[in-house]
Design a protein around this motif. Structure first.
Motif: not given
Length: 382
Positions: A117, A124, A128, A130-131, A134
């Motif tokens: 990041c 999160y 969020q 899922n960011e 992903g």
């Protein structure tokens, strides 16, 4: 981590302010005592008689508070040092520590966040999360499913390696190690663990594996790696596909070693490998399976099925032409050529052993009939 440091500093400041207030109160009372006694001794006789007790209580309270403040101050510094050391170890090991709370749907991260990041976001919540999920490579979707379904499984740990998208947009290998925490009823409440960058470790293992699978002299697959590659391919193929298995045996190679020396013999093998790589495509498999024996598997697509026999013959002919060479040392010359035997998948075999056996059978015919030629096995063994 930045928020935690700020909170820790605020605690230290509040404790110091509290200490200062006690000092101010103590000084103020001393001043009041002197003022009361000097200005109105009759009215404050009771305070005067009991002031010693009050003063002792204040001193006692002051000592307790001072001790507490000092303890908190030094202990918080100790905790801060431990946190800094922990973060330093996390960064050096390229690890990201995670904790997901299922009830709060909150993911907390710490450690070397820059790798994953760039913004170093460490919390999160809700969708969020899922960011982060992903970031998993599409080919490693099974890991995504495992993480999602772990709440409904009976597993207590998850250990796997997965490719994650990093801050620079590239995918790198990470080792995911997580443990499930359950409450008294057995329900999952947290999933905690760490994600460690193992890209360098993976590359090292890959190089070692590649080194172990290649022939050191020619750079082609060695016998074991060639057999494994062919076996894997034929086992996952359908009968509609066509492969041609070539065994290439160098003619007069022993004469080269005996007459020209092993150094030129090595040149012969290296030159043979280079020429075979030019004859066959990247999708084909080429290897050195013996001292002067090479092998190749030609992959034919379905759209050339009608002319497959011509392509197989053309490749065999190219092998004989390009490997027919003269080597010399200035005084002596040796004409090196190649004898070739070919078997066809699935007609002459559906395994490495069958294909090798039936190609070797017709290789003997090429040798017997004068060398520097190819023979294709036309026998149907099905």
């Amino acid at each position: 981590m930045k928020e935690k440091k700020i909170r820790l500093r605020l605690i230290q400041i509040s404790e110091l302010v509290s200490l200062c207030l006690f000092v101010v109160i103590f000084v103020l009372l001393k001043f009041l005592k002197k003022s009361f006694i000097m200005n109105s001794p009759e009215g404050f006789l009771l305070i005067k008689n009991n002031y010693f007790i009050i003063e002792c209580l204040l001193v006692f309270t002051f000592l307790i508070q001072t001790g507490t403040n000092l303890f908190l101050f030094f202990y918080s510094n100790h905790i801060q040092k431990q946190n800094d050391n922990y973060n330093m170890v996390s960064v050096q090991s390229q690890a990201v520590i995670f904790s997901y709370d299922y009830s709060k749907k909150r993911l907390d991260l710490s450690g070397n966040l820059k790798d994953l990041c760039p913004s170093e976001k460490d919390v999160y919540i809700g969708d969020q999360v899922n960011e982060i999920l992903g970031l998993i490579h599409s080919d490693d979707i099974i890991t995504y499913v495992q993480i999602k379904n772990i709440v409904n499984s009976q597993k207590s740990e998850l250990n796997t390696e997965v490719r994650l998208k990093t801050g620079d947009g590239t995918y790198k290998w990470f080792r995911l190690s997580g443990s499930v925490l359950r409450n008294n009823e057995g329900a999952v409440c947290k999933f905690v663990g760490n994600v460690t960058n193992v890209e360098a470790e993976r590359e090292k293992e890959m190089k070692l594996a590649q080194k172990a699978s290649l022939d050191s002299l020619t750079g082609l697959l060695n016998k074991g790696a060639f057999e494994d590659a062919v076996t894997k391919l034929v086992e996952t193929s359908s009968r509609n596909e066509i492969f041609a298995f070539y065994i290439i045996d160098l003619d007069y190679f022993k004469t080269v070693n005996d007459t020209l020396g092993h150094s030129i013999g090595d040149q012969v093998l290296q030159d043979t490998a280079k020429k075979l790589l030019l004859i066959f495509n990247d999708q084909d498999i080429v290897g050195r399976i013996g001292g002067d024996e090479f092998a190749a598997l030609l992959r034919l697509s379905l759209d050339v099925r009608k002319i497959s026999s011509k392509i197989i013959e053309s490749k065999a002919n190219s092998i004989c032409e390009k490997l027919n060479r003269i080597f010399e040392d200035g005084d002596n010359k040796v004409n090196v050529s190649a004898s070739v035997g070919v078997s066809i998948y699935p007609k002459q075999g559906r395994s490495y052993i069958e294909l090798y056996k039936n190609a070797d059978k017709v290789l003997y015919i090429s040798k017997k009939n004068g060398k520097n030629q190819y023979t294709i096995n036309t026998e149907d063994i099905q």
